[in-house]
Design an enzyme around this catalytic site. Sequence first.
Site: not given
Ligand SMILES: [Zn+2]
Length: 243
Positions: A130-133, A171, A199, A201
């Site tokens: 995931c690009e956020h975490h 996603q 996920h 995260c």
């Molecule tokens: Zn994430």
Amino acid sequence: MTDAKMKYGRDPEGDGSKAAEADPPAKGIVARRRTSSEIASPTAGWGLDLDDAPVRDAEFEDVVRRMLELVGEDPDREGLLRTPQRVANALTWLTRGYEAEVKDVVGNAIFEETHENMVLVRDIDLYSLCEHHMLPFFGRAHVAYIPDGKIVGLSKLPRIVDVFARRLQVQERLTEQIAQAIQDVLQPRGVGVVIEANHLCMMMRGVEKQNSRTITSALRGAFRTDAKTREEFLYLAHNSPMR
Ligand SMILES: [Zn+2]
């Protein structure tokens, strides 16, 4: 940003803002010092260790070393000595989709064919970050299309999934990019992609119930306009015998 990259972006507002945001980071590609081909693919015997790469990336390893310090670790303790190298190798390998293009993956595996019914490859294993975490999300992709004179070798569909999964992703965008790539390559009568993923995260932080799965879909052509086609696809995709 090139047009070719632009069209893979999600752009529900139609103003280009989302597409720009969704574009694979051109800056990152320029900064990429080495390719994953310099790092051997892990084999079962290695366990969790990604082995030495022939080319080390000192800058990347320094950053990981600093991260270890910032989480309160001592990067000089024995167990962590090779960790910066391993993490740098692992991240390079796990993001190798930045080096891949759909046209290269598909090659010449496109064939003329009059088959007019749905082609579905279900339960394609999928691993992404995931690009956020930068934490993994993983699950399965179900990919279908209805040919319009052309088919693609079945083994190519999982490889198309990997081109986009092996990048930093959300996603929703991943699902759209896979659908759009198949649309571009085959110009079929329709495309349907469903991804079900867990996920880490969310799971590791207890944000969602531990076993909740995120399901996304992207539909093109007949999968969007024809209710029967859509239902058939979603029924087949969601009734996997593997669960
Ligand atoms: Zn994430």
